[in-house]
Design an enzyme around this catalytic site. Structure first.
Site, short mmCIF file in Angstrom:
data_model
loop_
_atom_site.label_atom_id
_atom_site.label_comp_id
_atom_site.label_asym_id
_atom_site.label_seq_id
_atom_site.Cartn_x
_atom_site.Cartn_y
_atom_site.Cartn_z
N GLY A 26 0.84 -1.19 0.00
CA GLY A 26 0.00 0.00 0.00
C GLY A 26 0.87 1.23 0.00
O GLY A 26 2.09 1.17 -0.21
N MET A 28 1.86 2.99 2.40
CA MET A 28 2.81 3.12 3.51
C MET A 28 3.89 2.05 3.50
O MET A 28 4.79 2.08 4.32
CB MET A 28 2.05 3.04 4.84
CG MET A 28 1.04 4.16 5.03
SD MET A 28 1.78 5.80 4.85
CE MET A 28 2.98 5.78 6.16
N GLY A 29 3.82 1.10 2.58
CA GLY A 29 4.87 0.10 2.53
C GLY A 29 4.37 -1.25 2.07
O GLY A 29 3.29 -1.37 1.47
N VAL A 31 4.09 -5.62 3.03
CA VAL A 31 4.06 -6.63 4.08
C VAL A 31 4.52 -7.96 3.48
O VAL A 31 4.01 -8.39 2.44
CB VAL A 31 2.65 -6.78 4.69
CG1 VAL A 31 2.66 -7.85 5.78
CG2 VAL A 31 2.17 -5.45 5.25
N ASP A 150 -5.88 5.45 10.11
CA ASP A 150 -6.10 4.79 8.83
C ASP A 150 -7.00 3.58 8.99
O ASP A 150 -6.76 2.51 8.41
CB ASP A 150 -4.76 4.38 8.20
CG ASP A 150 -4.89 4.07 6.70
OD1 ASP A 150 -5.83 4.60 6.07
OD2 ASP A 150 -4.07 3.30 6.18
#
Length: 406
Positions: A26, A28-29, A31, A150
């Site tokens: 996403g 933000m980074g 996973v 969020d």
């Protein structure tokens, strides 16, 4: 930061975590699924944040947030457990979480609105996770409140659970901001989040409190109940969502037949003005519990099938108790239906019985020989049928059914 070739796959972080698969990504980074070699290869999830090289202040802030997330996971069953954190050699911050092998709420809602029983179960669990974060944790001797910033269906993972049936957990507190800390004051005015689930004040870059998460929670509750988003922007852009969150009224819920009070609760969470929303998640949970208790104390609920838009969540007519039987109260229509064919039975039975008696008497009269006539004597009157009728002497038994007792 991340390239198409993904240099982090099969990489070993902190001499302990080997990244094996990309689970998701996403703004933000990313996973990754990883193996914790220190514990014999047990599976964990590692999130790498997509932000530039960190200075000393940013490192301290990230370390503080990682510790807060770890403490939250220990406090609440409904928040993902964070077990470790660090920064790679090329200045990429990461943290390590428990691996949750389940579905996101986003995937579940793709099938449509939830049955009412599941709605209350998951809403309560999401609310309990938020409540734990908002109440805060003790960190370095100070009570710290955490807001998610969020909250959305993609950040709620639902896994199977032996005791609860299914367990909802909040994830991705990676952009959470710690309240009451000097380090976070300079960052509360920056927008971080997801446009479709952001509160009006969040889009304006204003300081946030728990009521911003309550607004996002209200959007999720709306989706869970209706299968639709409450707002429809003209464009999927920042200006489009800004206008929708500030000016557009949520689509009505009346036609869904929600339990009394549920629509009002959801719409109160979606109030444009934070002061008009429930002040705490505890208030939302208490109202959800009151509404659910009202349903359970009345009648069994007819749950709609998932995936059917507009399916009614309205309760059936309440049941009245009679002894050990549960009888639906008789309305004017149902009484007429029940009595219509049955009330003719006594008339039919009486008619058949009368016809049988007339036929039997006529037969006896025709078969009886005429009495001899003796000259000079008065003929004796013929006995009537009723004089010969005595118990057991040929009378027909009454076989007509008695009327049913309703």
């Amino acid at each position: 930061m991340f390239t198409s070739s993904d240099p982090f796959l099969d990489r070993l972080l902190a001499q302990r975590y080997r990244l094996t698969h990309l689970l998701g990504q996403g703004g933000m980074g990313r996973v990754y699924l990883a193996q914790d070699l220190l514990f014999g290869g047990v599976e964990v999830a590692v999130k790498l944040l997509s932000q530039p090289a960190m200075d000393e202040q940013a490192r301290l802030r990230f370390e503080r947030e990682a510790k807060a997330c770890a403490a939250l996971g220990q406090k609440s069953l409904h928040i993902v457990k964070v077990s470790d954190y660090g920064i790679t050699a090329d200045e990429v911050p990461f943290y390590v979480m428990e691996y949750l092998n389940g579905q996101t709420l986003k995937d579940i809602l793709a099938a449509g609105p939830l049955p009412l029983e599941r709605f209350f179960r998951l809403a309560r669990q999401i609310g309990l996770g938020l409540k734990a974060a908002h109440e805060g944790i003790l960190l370095e001797g100070q009570r710290i409140q955490v807001i998610h910033r969020d909250l959305k269906p993609a950040n709620v993972i639902v896994v199977a659970d032996e005791s609860l049936g299914e367990l909802a957990k909040l994830v991705d507190f990676g952009i959470a901001k710690l309240l009451n800390t000097r380090e976070s004051l300079s960052l509360t005015h920056a927008y971080l989040g997801t446009l479709a689930y952001s509160s009006p004040e969040q889009l304006e870059g204003l300081p946030l409190d728990a009521r911003s998460d309550i607004y996002s929670f209200g959007i999720i509750l709306y989706q869970m109940a209706s299968g639709q988003m409450p707002l429809q922007p003209t464009t999927e852009s920042f200006p489009g969502w800004y206008q929708a969150h500030h000016k557009q009224r949520p689509l009505p819920l009346e036609e869904l037949g929600l339990p009394a009070g549920l629509s009002d609760l959801i719409l109160s969470c979606l109030a444009k003005d934070p002061a008009a929303r429930p002040p705490t998640v505890a208030n939302v949970l208490a109202e959800l519990e009151r509404i659910q208790a009202g349903i359970q104390s009345s009648a069994p609920v007819a749950f709609p099938s998932p995936g059917i838009r507009g399916a009614s969540l309205r309760d059936p007519a309440p049941l009245a108790t009679a002894g050990t039987l549960r009888l639906r109260p008789v309305t004017g229509a149902t009484a007429a239906e029940n009595r219509g064919p049955l009330r003719l039975i006594p008339f039919l039975a009486g008619g058949l019985l009368g016809l049988a008696l007339v036929s039997w008497g006529l037969g006896r009269f025709l078969q009886r020989p005429a009495p001899p006539v003796i000259s000079g004597s008065r003929p004796s009157p013929a006995p009537t049928e009723l004089e010969d009728e005595r118990p057991g002497a040929g009378a027909q038994p009454d076989t007509a059914p008695e009327p049913l007792a309703l």
